[in-house]
Design a protein around this motif. Structure first.
Motif: not given
Length: 102
Positions: A50-60, A36-45, A1-3
């Motif tokens: 999930s964002a580490d692989w979903v966002l580059p895939m969407v960009a590609h 990058s300043c605030r949002g990275k620390y408010s996400l769950s692990p 949901v967060e992604v």
């Protein structure tokens, strides 16, 4: 949901900025700096992983679709090359005529 919220915020930021007639790209860059300043620390692990692989895939996928669409434009390259050639020819002939007249 967060992604999904991240993706929705990126697209809505761009759409709102374009609607307000300001740069959508700069608005998204600003959102990225804020995230990058605030949002990275408010996400769950789990969301971070999930964002580490979903966002580059969407960009590609978006990049691939855009460049495929651009390549399928009929005659776009030949029109650009003809315009470049005619501009270059006019400039060169103007230069030649002015140097010959002197």
């Amino acid at each position: 949901v967060e992604v999904a919220v991240i993706l929705a915020s990126v697209f809505s930021t761009f759409a709102i900025a374009e609607h307000l007639h300001v740069s959508g790209v700069l608005a998204v860059v600003t959102l990225g700096l804020l995230m990058s300043c605030r949002g990275k620390y408010s996400l769950s692990p789990a969301a971070t992983d999930s964002a580490d692989w979903v966002l580059p895939m969407v960009a590609h996928i978006a990049e691939t679709l855009y460049f495929s669409w651009l390549a399928l434009q009929p005659g776009a390259r030949s029109r650009r090359m003809n315009n470049l050639f005619s501009t270059h020819t006019r400039w060169c002939s103007g230069t030649c005529y002015s140097s010959c007249a002197a």
